[in-house]
Design an enzyme around this catalytic site. Structure first.
Site, PDB file in Angstrom:
ATOM      1  CE  LYS A  49     -73.205  40.286 -22.524  1.00  0.00           C
ATOM      2  NZ  LYS A  49     -74.120  39.457 -21.914  1.00  0.00           N
ATOM      3  NE  ARG A  75     -72.531  43.629 -17.979  1.00  0.00           N
ATOM      4  CZ  ARG A  75     -73.298  43.310 -18.834  1.00  0.00           C
ATOM      5  NH1 ARG A  75     -74.797  42.816 -17.881  1.00  0.00           N
ATOM      6  NH2 ARG A  75     -73.799  44.011 -20.156  1.00  0.00           N
TER       7      ARG A  75
END
Length: 481
Positions: free
Chosen positions: A222, A121
């Site tokens: 994120k 991620r």
């Protein structure tokens, strides 16, 4: 480019610095430190609860790539005021936990939960923000090393975990708008308990004044800048609106104000009981979208079901007919949480419940049997009441009547069963049938991570704490790279 972990004798051996000789860094692997004594672990919430000992630092520079990374004393970083992270917000972060797990024979180990997904991620975010990609295996090694170096701050089993926060940011000075020529990866740690420590179901407020993300933006990665704008929305939820305040915001989609997305800094789940599909005179299903339920499972799904059946579950029959849903990530406005992915698999392959990621309208949520938030910090937090605040064209706000779910005062049974299974796997009370758990000590040893000899001697003698523990790590300085 990779993280420059090096090979053989240890990370620190690949770079020589004036201060290294006094710290005697070696590739010796210390035993896992026992929890620090006289610590009130039960008093911790989700926050910076202790001044931990060590952090991982690694620097990338244009034309040089990733320099070797290593462990340093937990301390402040000195940045130029023109650093791109300060001026333009070029930064990503991740969050994962290290847990004490008991092995056969009474031995204890330190476990990371699916850290490879955090690495993947972070690289998705790197491609979006034009940050240099990390070596994913090296990232896991760095997290394992940071956890081991702060081993005394890992709470006893059942009293929390050591939270690891990897931060990747533009540390180079640059006035013009553009990506940084220098980037720093820092991994620090703190012992934590859950984000919502009280097990009571929380309240969520839906509103159309603030939105978390829009299609085409950065809601699916994120990105550090996604979080500061949520402060005002969260304060709105907790401000004691009319009869009662709420704990957090449940965001709606920015296009239609129809579909639910995330709950503050956590993913959202609804447990629904779908109506039986209507049938025609000849008994055929009139809704074509139910046809996909009849598709045979793939070989991968069969394997996951076989693995999930090895986890003993009592009372699973009471969940028959329920459906576990979480908002889809297809529009890239929702973070694909590691806990979120794990809970979908637990529902589907351990409990045998239908589970899927799809669009969920706020009307569906209002009729849910149960609801909960999930995340590394939130773990699994039950939701008991919901309310919608509407804003008209003139900016006037009004509140719909509060909706209390079926389990509004105590957590729902499926919510708590999924939480029990998730935490059981993480902490070693249940078998790791999906191979989600990574042994931090083994990973750190395989990566050749260097520790100070004083650290190794003290922990091998079984000391829980001794003076000067933190000072055995060298301090970091950009100038010495």
């Amino acid at each position: 480019m990779g993280l420059g972990l090096g090979a053989g004798v240890g990370l620190a051996a690949t770079v020589t610095r004036p201060h290294e000789s006094q710290h005697h860094l070696t590739a010796s692997q210390p035993a896992l430190s026992p929890p620090a004594p006289h610590v009130r672990w039960d008093s911790f919430g989700f926050g910076l609860n202790a001044d931990t000992d060590a952090m991982w630092v690694q620097v990338w520079r244009e034309g040089e790539g990733w320099l070797p990374g290593r462990l340093y004393q937990r301390s402040r970083l000195a940045l130029d005021p023109a650093a791109t992270v300060i001026n333009y917000g070029q930064a990503l972060f991740e969050g994962l936990k290290a847990y004490r797990r008991n092995l056969d024979g009474g031995k204890e180990t330190l476990a990371l939960f699916r850290p490879e997904l955090n690495a993947q991620r972070m690289n998705e975010g790197c491609r979006r923000l034009l940050l240099p990609e990390i070596d994913e295996e090296g990232f896991v090694t760095a997290c394992a090393a940071t956890a081991m170096a702060n081993g005394r701050w890992v709470p006893p089993q059942g009293k929390g975990a050591l939270y690891l926060r990897p931060v990747l940011f533009g540390s180079g000075a640059k006035l013009g708008v553009g990506p940084s020529r220098e980037v720093t990866l820092v991994i620090y740690a703190s012992p934590v308990n859950t984000y919502f420590k009280n097990p009571r179901p929380i309240g969520l407020l839906m509103q159309d004044r603030y939105y978390r993300a829009t299609p085409g933006g950065v809601g699916g990665v994120k990105y550090a800048g996604n979080y500061a704008p949520t402060f005002a929305a969260s304060r709105l939820a907790r401000a004691g609106l009319r009869e009662a305040g709420y704990d957090e915001i449940l965001y709606l989609d920015a296009r239609k104000d129809t579909y639910v997305e995330e709950a503050g800094a956590a993913n959202f789940f609804a447990v629904l009981r779908p109506e039986r599909p209507k049938r025609g005179l000849l008994g055929f299903n009139l809704y074509s979208n139910h046809a996909k339920d009849a598709e045979p499972p793939s070989p991968e799904e069969e394997m996951m079901r076989a693995r999930g059946s090895a986890i003993p579950v009592e009372g699973a029959e009471e969940f028959a007919g329920l459906e576990v849903c979480t908002p889809t990530t297809d529009r890239k406005t929702i973070l694909d949480g590691v806990t979120r992915r794990s809970l979908l698999d637990i529902a589907k392959y351990v409990l045998g419940v239908k589970a899927e990621a799809r669009d969920i309208t706020y009307e569906e949520v209002m009729e849910a049997e149960e609801a909960f938030c999930s995340g590394t910090g939130a773990v699994v937090t039950p939701v008991g009441r919901l309310r919608r605040m509407r804003t008209d064209a003139d900016g006037n706000e009004s509140l719909d009547p509060e909706v209390q779910l079926k389990h509004c005062t105590t957590p729902g049974p499926l919510t708590m069963k999924m939480r029990e299974i998730l935490m059981g796997i993480q902490e070693g009370r249940l078998p790791d049938v999906f191979d989600w758990v990574v042994d931090a000590k083994q990973v750190a040893r395989a990566g050749g991570v260097a520790f100070p000899t004083s650290f190794c001697r003290a922990t091998h003698r079984g000391y829980a704490y001794y003076g000067g523990y933190k000072s055995c790590w060298p301090r970091f300085s950009y100038r010495e790279l």
